[in-house]
Design a protein around this motif. Structure first.
Motif, PDB file in Angstrom:
ATOM      1  N   ARG A  35      -4.520  -2.677   2.112  1.00 25.93           N
ATOM      2  CA  ARG A  35      -4.068  -3.873   2.475  1.00 25.93           C
ATOM      3  C   ARG A  35      -5.415  -4.539   2.290  1.00 25.93           C
ATOM      4  NH1 ARG A  35      -1.486  -4.303   7.541  1.00 25.93           N
ATOM      5  NH2 ARG A  35       0.301  -3.844   6.603  1.00 25.93           N
TER       6      ARG A  35
ATOM      7  N   VAL B  30      -0.763   3.249   2.658  1.00 21.34           N
ATOM      8  CA  VAL B  30      -1.012   1.625   2.977  1.00 21.34           C
ATOM      9  C   VAL B  30      -2.294   1.283   2.467  1.00 21.34           C
ATOM     10  CG1 VAL B  30      -0.415  -0.322   4.050  1.00 21.34           C
ATOM     11  CG2 VAL B  30       1.189   1.574   4.399  1.00 21.34           C
TER      12      VAL B  30
ATOM     13  N   SER C 111      -7.027  -8.518   3.509  1.00 17.79           N
ATOM     14  CA  SER C 111      -6.864  -9.464   4.228  1.00 17.79           C
ATOM     15  C   SER C 111      -7.792 -10.487   4.117  1.00 17.79           C
ATOM     16  CB  SER C 111      -6.668  -9.151   5.754  1.00 17.79           C
ATOM     17  OG  SER C 111      -5.438  -8.424   5.875  1.00 17.79           O
TER      18      SER C 111
ATOM     19  N   SER D 174      -0.528  -6.406   0.340  1.00 19.55           N
ATOM     20  CA  SER D 174      -0.422  -4.883   0.729  1.00 19.55           C
ATOM     21  C   SER D 174       0.253  -4.235  -0.287  1.00 19.55           C
ATOM     22  CB  SER D 174       0.284  -5.018   2.175  1.00 19.55           C
ATOM     23  OG  SER D 174      -0.438  -5.612   3.248  1.00 19.55           O
ATOM     24  N   TRP D 175      -0.299  -2.972  -0.612  1.00 18.95           N
ATOM     25  CA  TRP D 175       0.596  -2.062  -1.405  1.00 18.95           C
ATOM     26  C   TRP D 175       1.000  -0.850  -0.611  1.00 18.95           C
ATOM     27  CZ3 TRP D 175      -0.711   3.183  -2.001  1.00 18.95           C
ATOM     28  CH2 TRP D 175      -0.205   3.563  -2.972  1.00 18.95           C
ATOM     29  N   ARG D 176       2.033  -0.464  -0.683  1.00 17.58           N
ATOM     30  CA  ARG D 176       2.815   0.775   0.032  1.00 17.58           C
ATOM     31  C   ARG D 176       3.526   1.704  -0.710  1.00 17.58           C
ATOM     32  NH1 ARG D 176       7.489   0.390   2.346  1.00 17.58           N
ATOM     33  NH2 ARG D 176       7.961   0.449  -0.040  1.00 17.58           N
TER      34      ARG D 176
ATOM     35  N   GLU E  63       3.645  -6.558  -1.010  1.00 15.32           N
ATOM     36  CA  GLU E  63       3.836  -7.595  -0.081  1.00 15.32           C
ATOM     37  C   GLU E  63       2.788  -8.676   0.129  1.00 15.32           C
ATOM     38  OE1 GLU E  63       5.159  -7.463   4.653  1.00 15.32           O
ATOM     39  OE2 GLU E  63       3.025  -7.275   4.118  1.00 15.32           O
TER      40      GLU E  63
ATOM     41  N   SER F  54      -2.722 -12.290   3.252  1.00 16.23           N
ATOM     42  CA  SER F  54      -2.919 -10.749   3.041  1.00 16.23           C
ATOM     43  C   SER F  54      -1.954 -10.144   1.835  1.00 16.23           C
ATOM     44  CB  SER F  54      -2.548  -9.707   4.230  1.00 16.23           C
ATOM     45  OG  SER F  54      -1.176  -9.839   4.409  1.00 16.23           O
TER      46      SER F  54
END
Length: 432
Positions: free
Chosen positions: A183, A181, A185, A201-203, A220, A199
């Motif tokens: 992120r 993950v 922010s 996020s890449w997962r 996300e 934020s």
């Protein structure tokens, strides 16, 4: 200003016109941190007594305040001049301060498995870098799970990276989940009473159970707002918090599925009696877009156990008194979910003490009564399918190792609808 010129810290005022000093207070325990109201009519200060520190209000009548006794320095002059501090050469060097100073063991019980492990971490003096690493052995899987986290917080956005390799028992098999993950922010608003943040996020995740494998990957974007804060003798936050998040799973990110997930989570905490209590309400809902064949998006049952990026069987609701379901259980799993919880939390005692050298400080004892309702579904919402539960819990706020604040609670819940059960649970942290 405050001065202990007579042996006790008291409050004084200096008049610029003639340089005289006036005494404003005469206390025994000490008066500290004076702050004058903008009107100039009064000031607030903290004072110490047998109860600890309290905030007091003092009306300002400078004209009639007595003149302070002249201050006489009774201490001898220093024999040697103070040494000049050595200048540091070069810029700030944080890396040498990131070594861990301590480690903490842990004992966990999750997915009906006992795990034993330890956690270490480090942070530099300016809090630009922070890292943590934990590893634990599972009794049922006979495997070692590990997680690592790093956060960089020097610039305006905060960067976070996480990596995990976890083993969980699934019936007679073992499920292995490997996850990365990243992120970013960005604080939108930050004050004492309001915080907003956005934020991205890449997962990337790979889950294997025996010969079965599932690859997931997505982006996300989320927005969060919070006015909640916790009072010194309160057993719950007070205020409001909202979170809106959207996840896009796509083969371009390495995912086997192509869909979107939208989540809305709102919470409100309000004191009713002004005695550290709080009525707490949580409402949450989520839906799925695309790939109609994928029906295992959300689940209800037990406590929340995942983030939105956990695409399969994500549990964002609280439904105590019901079992945690698998993907094939259509009664508790679907493409959408709704959840509502109501709790009343109230204090029982405020011990505010530890025992000798044991590094455990007992702050508060409190109790909670609650009601939960919710459902996960694939078609439209059917009110007759909503599942409800009632329960109560007792808990404590403690500080471990002098710095780690935790809340522990022991509760019992009863599901009132089909497949409901009476369950006893132990939890670290508030339910929401």
């Amino acid at each position: 200003f405050r001065s202990d010129r007579d042996g006790v810290s008291n409050l004084y005022a200096w008049r610029e016109a003639d340089g005289t000093v006036r005494r404003l207070s005469t206390v025994l325990g000490g008066a500290f941190t004076p702050h004058v109201h903008p009107s100039g009519a009064w000031l607030a200060y903290s004072a110490y007594s047998a109860r600890g520190y309290d905030v007091h209000r003092l009306e300002l009548d400078l004209a009639s305040a007595p003149e302070a006794e002249p201050w006489v320095d009774t201490l001898p002059a220093p024999r040697l001049p103070a040494a000049e501090p050595a200048a540091l050469e070069g810029g700030y060097q944080p890396l040498g301060t990131l070594w861990p100073r301590a480690w903490m063991p842990y004992l966990g019980f999750d997915d009906d498995e006992l795990s034993v492990g330890a956690v270490v971490g480090g942070v530099d003096p300016l809090f630009r870098h922070a890292w943590a690493f934990g590893a634990g052995w599972g009794e049922d899987t006979n495997k070692v799970s590990a997680q690592a986290l790093y956060q960089y917080d020097r610039w305006w956005p905060t960067f976070l990276a996480f990596a995990g390799d976890d083993y969980d028992p699934v019936g007679e098999d073992v499920r292995r989940t490997r996850e990365l993950v990243a992120r970013v922010s960005v604080p939108v608003t930050r004050s004492l009473r309001l915080a907003q943040a956005a934020s991205l996020s890449w997962r990337r995740e790979r889950e294997t159970v025996g010969d079965d494998r599932l690859d997931l990957g997505g982006l996300e974007v989320a927005w969060a707002l919070s006015t909640s804060h916790r009072q010194p003798y309160g057993v719950s936050p007070v205020g409001t918090s909202l979170r809106l998040a959207y996840l896009r799973e796509d083969p371009a990110f390495g995912s086997e599925v192509s869909l979107g997930k939208l989540l809305l989570d709102g919470r409100h905490y309000r004191s009713l009696l002004g005695a550290g209590d709080a009525a707490s309400v949580r409402l949450a809902a989520g839906t799925t877009f695309g790939q109609e064949s994928f029906t295992c998006s959300y689940a209800v049952g037990g406590f929340p156990d995942g983030a939105l990026v956990d695409v399969v069987r994500t549990n964002h609701g609280i439904l105590r008194g019901y079992p945690e379901p698998g993907c094939g259980d259509s009664e508790f799993v679907g493409r959408r979910f709704v959840s509502a919880s109501l709790e009343y939390r109230f204090p029982l005692l405020h011990p505010q003490q530890g025992y000798r050298w044991v590094p455990v400080f007992l702050r508060h004892l409190h109790a909670t009564v609650f009601a939960d309702t919710g459902d996960a579904f694939t078609g439209g919402l059917d009110q007759a399918r909503l599942k409800t539960s009632l329960g109560a819990a007792v808990g404590t706020d403690i500080t471990l190792g002098h710095v780690i604040a935790q809340t522990w609670s022991l509760g019992v819940a009863r599901g009132l609808d089909e497949r409901g059960e009476t369950s006893v649970y132990f939890r670290a942290g508030l339910s929401f």
